[in-house]
Motif scaffolding. Structure first.
Motif, PDB file in Angstrom:
ATOM      1  N   ARG A  80      -4.914  -1.072  -4.294  1.00  0.00           N
ATOM      2  CA  ARG A  80      -3.862  -0.341  -2.451  1.00  0.00           C
ATOM      3  C   ARG A  80      -4.341  -2.276  -2.430  1.00  0.00           C
ATOM      4  NH1 ARG A  80      -5.778   2.239   0.563  1.00  0.00           N
ATOM      5  NH2 ARG A  80      -6.882   0.501   1.486  1.00  0.00           N
ATOM      6  N   PRO A  81      -3.136  -3.249  -2.384  1.00  0.00           N
ATOM      7  CA  PRO A  81      -3.381  -4.859  -2.331  1.00  0.00           C
ATOM      8  C   PRO A  81      -3.985  -4.741  -1.261  1.00  0.00           C
ATOM      9  CG  PRO A  81      -1.130  -4.339  -3.789  1.00  0.00           C
ATOM     10  CD  PRO A  81      -1.699  -3.188  -3.402  1.00  0.00           C
ATOM     11  N   HIS A 131      -0.361   4.799   6.668  1.00  0.00           N
ATOM     12  CA  HIS A 131      -0.464   3.782   6.156  1.00  0.00           C
ATOM     13  C   HIS A 131      -1.230   4.125   5.007  1.00  0.00           C
ATOM     14  CE1 HIS A 131      -0.221  -0.441   3.780  1.00  0.00           C
ATOM     15  NE2 HIS A 131      -1.431   0.088   4.368  1.00  0.00           N
ATOM     16  N   LEU A 132      -2.631   4.918   5.227  1.00  0.00           N
ATOM     17  CA  LEU A 132      -3.335   5.260   4.171  1.00  0.00           C
ATOM     18  C   LEU A 132      -2.722   6.538   3.736  1.00  0.00           C
ATOM     19  CD1 LEU A 132      -7.013   4.764   5.725  1.00  0.00           C
ATOM     20  CD2 LEU A 132      -5.786   2.682   3.945  1.00  0.00           C
ATOM     21  N   ASP A 133      -2.610   7.287   4.265  1.00  0.00           N
ATOM     22  CA  ASP A 133      -1.842   8.379   3.842  1.00  0.00           C
ATOM     23  C   ASP A 133      -0.887   8.457   2.926  1.00  0.00           C
ATOM     24  OD1 ASP A 133      -3.765   9.664   4.777  1.00  0.00           O
ATOM     25  OD2 ASP A 133      -2.926  11.074   6.644  1.00  0.00           O
ATOM     26  N   SER A 134      -0.018   7.379   2.911  1.00  0.00           N
ATOM     27  CA  SER A 134       1.740   6.870   2.321  1.00  0.00           C
ATOM     28  C   SER A 134       1.138   6.613   1.214  1.00  0.00           C
ATOM     29  CB  SER A 134       1.593   5.688   3.059  1.00  0.00           C
ATOM     30  OG  SER A 134       1.492   4.637   2.885  1.00  0.00           O
ATOM     31  N   TRP A 135      -0.457   5.999   0.628  1.00  0.00           N
ATOM     32  CA  TRP A 135      -0.761   5.911  -0.784  1.00  0.00           C
ATOM     33  C   TRP A 135      -1.566   6.742  -1.498  1.00  0.00           C
ATOM     34  CZ3 TRP A 135       1.020   1.248  -2.641  1.00  0.00           C
ATOM     35  CH2 TRP A 135       0.938   0.524  -1.983  1.00  0.00           C
ATOM     36  N   GLU A 171       1.200  -4.033   7.467  1.00  0.00           N
ATOM     37  CA  GLU A 171       1.079  -2.899   7.885  1.00  0.00           C
ATOM     38  C   GLU A 171       0.607  -3.905   9.528  1.00  0.00           C
ATOM     39  OE1 GLU A 171       2.229   0.485   9.520  1.00  0.00           O
ATOM     40  OE2 GLU A 171       2.809  -0.402   7.255  1.00  0.00           O
ATOM     41  N   PHE A 172      -0.825  -4.651   9.594  1.00  0.00           N
ATOM     42  CA  PHE A 172      -1.459  -4.867  10.520  1.00  0.00           C
ATOM     43  C   PHE A 172      -0.631  -5.956  11.540  1.00  0.00           C
ATOM     44  CE2 PHE A 172      -3.711  -8.015  13.096  1.00  0.00           C
ATOM     45  CZ  PHE A 172      -4.360  -7.228  14.519  1.00  0.00           C
TER      46      PHE A 172
END
Length: 146
Positions: free
Chosen positions: A39-40, A29-33, A47-48
């Motif tokens: 990032r809101p 998820h982090l890598d997609s930003w 995601e959680f």
């Protein structure tokens, strides 16, 4: 599980400490930003929620208990932004997926603590989701807060 005020700066850290199995999904998820920009938190909570759905579908009772417990803690201890986001992006996301995905949500809803249960039951007032049929397991909350 005892935390002081939960806010945008520590919410995901707390979730990751309670659910180490979420870490791989979190990294993706982090890598997609992009590294710059904001990032809101709503996207992080969503995601959680996906992880939570997988946990509920897996049917592992201890993990579902932990999920219900962290839901209550975040609803109780979260600042207004985290609490609102958890209700809207977490509980509603799970409810929508249960309705559309055809999985049984009872494994989760029967373990919800008072505040989580209150918000779950209020979903039918705001959405076209029928959270009725929730059977309370009072033993699940007998030791809550001790």
């Amino acid at each position: 599980m005892e935390y002081s005020q939960i806010d945008r700066t520590n919410c995901m850290e707390i979730i990751l400490s309670e659910f180490p199995a979420f870490e791989a999904q979190w990294v993706v998820h982090l890598d997609s930003w992009p590294p710059i920009g904001h990032r809101p938190i709503a996207l992080d909570i969503a995601e959680f929620a996906e992880f939570a759905i997988e946990t509920i579908v897996s049917g592992v009772d201890a993990q579902i208990d932990r999920l219900a417990a962290i839901t209550e803690v975040i609803l109780l201890e979260g600042d207004s932004i985290v609490e609102y986001t958890f209700r809207r992006m977490f509980l509603e996301h799970i409810a929508h997926r249960a309705t559309k995905g055809g999985f049984s949500i009872d494994l989760f809803t029967t373990k919800l603590r008072p505040l989580g249960l209150y918000h779950w039951q209020s979903l039918d007032r705001h959405l076209t989701i029928d959270p009725s049929g929730i059977v309370r397991d009072e033993s699940a909350t007998a030791d809550w807060g001790n």
